[in-house]
Design a protein around this motif. Structure first.
Motif, PDB file in Angstrom:
ATOM      1  N   MET A 217       0.854  -1.178   0.000  1.00 25.09           N
ATOM      2  CA  MET A 217       0.000   0.000   0.000  1.00 25.09           C
ATOM      3  C   MET A 217       0.895   1.235   0.000  1.00 25.09           C
ATOM      4  SD  MET A 217      -2.906   0.847   2.856  1.00 25.09           S
ATOM      5  CE  MET A 217      -3.807   2.381   2.918  1.00 25.09           C
ATOM      6  N   ILE A 218       0.560   2.194  -0.847  1.00 23.78           N
ATOM      7  CA  ILE A 218       1.314   3.447  -0.910  1.00 23.78           C
ATOM      8  C   ILE A 218       0.353   4.601  -0.675  1.00 23.78           C
ATOM      9  CG2 ILE A 218       2.602   5.036  -2.405  1.00 23.78           C
ATOM     10  CD1 ILE A 218       3.829   2.637  -3.780  1.00 23.78           C
ATOM     11  N   ILE A 219       0.734   5.480   0.240  1.00 26.85           N
ATOM     12  CA  ILE A 219      -0.050   6.686   0.514  1.00 26.85           C
ATOM     13  C   ILE A 219       0.802   7.883   0.132  1.00 26.85           C
ATOM     14  CG2 ILE A 219      -1.286   8.056   2.235  1.00 26.85           C
ATOM     15  CD1 ILE A 219      -0.354   4.553   3.219  1.00 26.85           C
ATOM     16  N   ILE A 220       0.267   8.738  -0.718  1.00 29.41           N
ATOM     17  CA  ILE A 220       0.945   9.977  -1.090  1.00 29.41           C
ATOM     18  C   ILE A 220       0.019  11.128  -0.732  1.00 29.41           C
ATOM     19  CG2 ILE A 220       0.083   9.930  -3.479  1.00 29.41           C
ATOM     20  CD1 ILE A 220       2.822  11.169  -4.299  1.00 29.41           C
ATOM     21  N   THR A 221       0.565  12.243  -0.328  1.00 30.87           N
ATOM     22  CA  THR A 221      -0.297  13.369   0.043  1.00 30.87           C
ATOM     23  C   THR A 221      -0.920  13.988  -1.203  1.00 30.87           C
ATOM     24  OG1 THR A 221       1.400  15.082  -0.090  1.00 30.87           O
ATOM     25  CG2 THR A 221       1.241  13.849   1.987  1.00 30.87           C
ATOM     26  N   ASP A 222      -2.052  14.669  -1.006  1.00 29.70           N
ATOM     27  CA  ASP A 222      -2.731  15.317  -2.129  1.00 29.70           C
ATOM     28  C   ASP A 222      -1.810  16.296  -2.850  1.00 29.70           C
ATOM     29  OD1 ASP A 222      -5.183  14.036  -1.876  1.00 29.70           O
ATOM     30  OD2 ASP A 222      -5.979  15.517  -0.468  1.00 29.70           O
ATOM     31  N   ALA A 223      -1.108  17.136  -2.081  1.00 26.86           N
ATOM     32  CA  ALA A 223      -0.207  18.118  -2.691  1.00 26.86           C
ATOM     33  C   ALA A 223       0.922  17.437  -3.448  1.00 26.86           C
ATOM     34  CB  ALA A 223       0.364  19.052  -1.621  1.00 26.86           C
ATOM     35  N   SER A 224       1.421  16.326  -2.910  1.00 29.96           N
ATOM     36  CA  SER A 224       2.502  15.593  -3.575  1.00 29.96           C
ATOM     37  C   SER A 224       2.014  14.940  -4.867  1.00 29.96           C
ATOM     38  CB  SER A 224       3.070  14.529  -2.638  1.00 29.96           C
ATOM     39  OG  SER A 224       3.625  15.119  -1.486  1.00 29.96           O
ATOM     40  N   ALA A 225       0.782  14.434  -4.850  1.00 27.96           N
ATOM     41  CA  ALA A 225       0.214  13.840  -6.057  1.00 27.96           C
ATOM     42  C   ALA A 225       0.088  14.897  -7.151  1.00 27.96           C
ATOM     43  CB  ALA A 225      -1.148  13.219  -5.751  1.00 27.96           C
ATOM     44  N   GLN A 226      -0.358  16.095  -6.774  1.00 26.36           N
ATOM     45  CA  GLN A 226      -0.465  17.175  -7.753  1.00 26.36           C
ATOM     46  C   GLN A 226       0.907  17.551  -8.298  1.00 26.36           C
ATOM     47  OE1 GLN A 226      -2.620  20.410  -5.920  1.00 26.36           O
ATOM     48  NE2 GLN A 226      -4.333  19.099  -5.342  1.00 26.36           N
ATOM     49  N   ALA A 227       1.901  17.608  -7.410  1.00 22.43           N
ATOM     50  CA  ALA A 227       3.257  17.952  -7.838  1.00 22.43           C
ATOM     51  C   ALA A 227       3.849  16.894  -8.749  1.00 22.43           C
ATOM     52  CB  ALA A 227       4.156  18.139  -6.617  1.00 22.43           C
ATOM     53  N   SER A 228       3.326  15.665  -8.663  1.00 19.55           N
ATOM     54  CA  SER A 228       3.806  14.563  -9.504  1.00 19.55           C
ATOM     55  C   SER A 228       3.029  14.451 -10.808  1.00 19.55           C
ATOM     56  CB  SER A 228       3.713  13.241  -8.727  1.00 19.55           C
ATOM     57  OG  SER A 228       4.501  13.285  -7.567  1.00 19.55           O
ATOM     58  N   GLY A 229       2.121  15.398 -11.062  1.00 20.78           N
ATOM     59  CA  GLY A 229       1.343  15.374 -12.289  1.00 20.78           C
ATOM     60  C   GLY A 229       0.004  14.691 -12.157  1.00 20.78           C
ATOM     61  N   GLY A 230      -0.448  14.449 -10.938  1.00 18.59           N
ATOM     62  CA  GLY A 230      -1.726  13.784 -10.712  1.00 18.59           C
ATOM     63  C   GLY A 230      -1.521  12.354 -10.242  1.00 18.59           C
ATOM     64  N   LEU A 231      -2.534  11.805  -9.579  1.00 21.74           N
ATOM     65  CA  LEU A 231      -2.402  10.474  -9.004  1.00 21.74           C
ATOM     66  C   LEU A 231      -2.189   9.397 -10.066  1.00 21.74           C
ATOM     67  CD1 LEU A 231      -2.412   8.776  -6.432  1.00 21.74           C
ATOM     68  CD2 LEU A 231      -4.905   8.575  -6.642  1.00 21.74           C
ATOM     69  N   GLU A 232      -2.908   9.495 -11.187  1.00 22.06           N
ATOM     70  CA  GLU A 232      -2.769   8.461 -12.229  1.00 22.06           C
ATOM     71  C   GLU A 232      -1.355   8.445 -12.808  1.00 22.06           C
ATOM     72  OE1 GLU A 232      -4.968   6.114 -12.783  1.00 22.06           O
ATOM     73  OE2 GLU A 232      -6.096   7.087 -11.167  1.00 22.06           O
ATOM     74  N   LYS A 233      -0.803   9.620 -13.032  1.00 23.15           N
ATOM     75  CA  LYS A 233       0.566   9.696 -13.540  1.00 23.15           C
ATOM     76  C   LYS A 233       1.551   9.157 -12.506  1.00 23.15           C
ATOM     77  CE  LYS A 233       3.947  12.824 -15.636  1.00 23.15           C
ATOM     78  NZ  LYS A 233       4.210  14.218 -16.096  1.00 23.15           N
ATOM     79  N   PHE A 234       1.301   9.455 -11.243  1.00 24.88           N
ATOM     80  CA  PHE A 234       2.165   8.952 -10.181  1.00 24.88           C
ATOM     81  C   PHE A 234       2.128   7.427 -10.144  1.00 24.88           C
ATOM     82  CE2 PHE A 234       2.432   7.443  -5.753  1.00 24.88           C
ATOM     83  CZ  PHE A 234       3.747   7.791  -5.478  1.00 24.88           C
ATOM     84  N   LYS A 235       0.935   6.846 -10.248  1.00 30.77           N
ATOM     85  CA  LYS A 235       0.799   5.386 -10.217  1.00 30.77           C
ATOM     86  C   LYS A 235       1.587   4.721 -11.338  1.00 30.77           C
ATOM     87  CE  LYS A 235      -3.950   5.207  -8.424  1.00 30.77           C
ATOM     88  NZ  LYS A 235      -5.336   4.796  -8.794  1.00 30.77           N
ATOM     89  N   ALA A 236       1.621   5.386 -12.490  1.00 29.53           N
ATOM     90  CA  ALA A 236       2.290   4.806 -13.657  1.00 29.53           C
ATOM     91  C   ALA A 236       3.787   5.098 -13.687  1.00 29.53           C
ATOM     92  CB  ALA A 236       1.642   5.339 -14.934  1.00 29.53           C
ATOM     93  N   GLY A 237       4.272   5.843 -12.702  1.00 24.69           N
ATOM     94  CA  GLY A 237       5.661   6.274 -12.686  1.00 24.69           C
ATOM     95  C   GLY A 237       6.636   5.139 -12.427  1.00 24.69           C
ATOM     96  N   ALA A 238       7.903   5.422 -12.728  1.00 25.42           N
ATOM     97  CA  ALA A 238       8.971   4.431 -12.541  1.00 25.42           C
ATOM     98  C   ALA A 238       9.029   4.006 -11.078  1.00 25.42           C
ATOM     99  CB  ALA A 238      10.304   5.043 -12.957  1.00 25.42           C
ATOM    100  N   GLY A 239       9.082   2.732 -10.862  1.00 27.42           N
ATOM    101  CA  GLY A 239       9.161   2.200  -9.512  1.00 27.42           C
ATOM    102  C   GLY A 239       7.806   1.950  -8.898  1.00 27.42           C
ATOM    103  N   VAL A 240       6.907   2.913  -8.968  1.00 26.03           N
ATOM    104  CA  VAL A 240       5.597   2.773  -8.334  1.00 26.03           C
ATOM    105  C   VAL A 240       4.768   1.702  -9.028  1.00 26.03           C
ATOM    106  CG1 VAL A 240       3.428   3.931  -7.742  1.00 26.03           C
ATOM    107  CG2 VAL A 240       5.607   5.163  -7.538  1.00 26.03           C
TER     108      VAL A 240
END
Length: 278
Positions: A217-240
């Motif tokens: 399970m991975i929890i990311i903060t709302d602000a961090s998800a936005q800084a990463s380009g959105g939650l969907e983009k974060f999920k698809a990112g390298a490593g995640v």
């Protein structure tokens, strides 16, 4: 020579009258808060109308985000606080730098620090300390009791144990929350295992590191998800994307103060984490 009883009694009476004649300390009308959970507690005590400014970590309630900001509570600029002409500065014990707080005191500003360690007991102390400084101790005791009850109810609800990881993106590499952090404390309250319990504080986590940790399970903060380009983009990112968390659909974004602040809504944080862990 022995003092006559009547004269001693008269002295005590006069002393009591003198004390009674002294006015009670005036409640602060212009308050600056330093620390997101401190601000949240002030509003929960019904004292938000006394706030004239807060800091950048004060993200809840919405009214707090509309107040003037005096910077970030761990790096407070002297001028920003002084400009608000506060009667009282209520600060997390982690606020600083210490020299700035001392200079404020030297200028005659009342600066009071409150407990802010990453434990649930510190939260209860913080609530009562803030209430005491605002001269509403009864409201503080009531709020602390309500939060205790809410936490107990949230913790008693069933929920699976998962190996979880809390990540923050602060305009650089992803940082993972180790032990001795508020995030770790919230995970423990929700019955989750911190994948980074062997480290202390926040440390960078690489894509390779995520693969080794293999969180469920991975929890990311709302602000961090936005800084990463959105939650969907974060999920698809390298490593995640290669983690069991992503493959099993347990990558979630949470309100920053809920997961990082260990504030009065901690019961909500526990319930959200338990729901996401299913």
């Amino acid at each position: 020579m022995t003092m006559p009883r009547w004269f001693a009694a008269l002295c005590l009476f006069a002393a009591g009258m003198a004390c009674a004649a002294q006015p009670a300390p005036r409640a602060a009308g212009r308050v600056v808060s330093l620390g997101g959970s401190v601000t949240e507690i002030i509003y929960d005590l019904g004292q938000g109308g006394r706030l004239v400014a807060d800091d950048e970590s004060s993200l809840y309630p919405e009214a707090a985000t509309r107040l003037p900001r005096v910077g970030y509570y761990r790096a407070v600029p002297l001028e920003g606080v002084v400009a608000q002409r506060p009667d009282l500065v209520l600060a997390s014990e982690n606020a600083g730098p210490p020299k700035t707080l001392e200079r404020l005191r030297g200028l005659g500003v009342a600066v009071k620090t409150v407990s802010d360690t990453p434990t649930i007991d510190s939260l209860y102390r913080r609530i009562e300390q803030v209430a005491q400084e605002l001269q509403v101790p009864d409201e503080g005791r009531k709020l602390a009791a309500q939060v205790r009850q809410d936490v107990a109810a949230a913790r008693s609800a069933p929920g699976p144990s998962r190996r979880a990881l809390v990540l923050v993106n602060r305009s650089g590499p992803l940082l993972g929350a180790g032990s001795h952090t508020a995030a770790a404390a919230v995970l423990a309250l929700a019955g989750l295992e911190n994948a980074l319990d062997k480290q202390t504080g926040y440390k960078p986590v690489s894509a390779e590191g995520l693969a080794v940790l293999a969180p469920e399970m991975i929890i990311i903060t709302d602000a961090s998800a936005q800084a990463s380009g959105g939650l969907e983009k974060f999920k698809a990112g390298a490593g995640v994307s290669a983690t069991p968390a992503a493959q099993q659909g347990r990558v979630v974004a949470m309100d920053d103060l809920l997961i990082l602040g260990l504030g009065p809504r901690v019961g909500d944080a526990i319930r959200q984490l338990k729901a996401a862990a299913r």
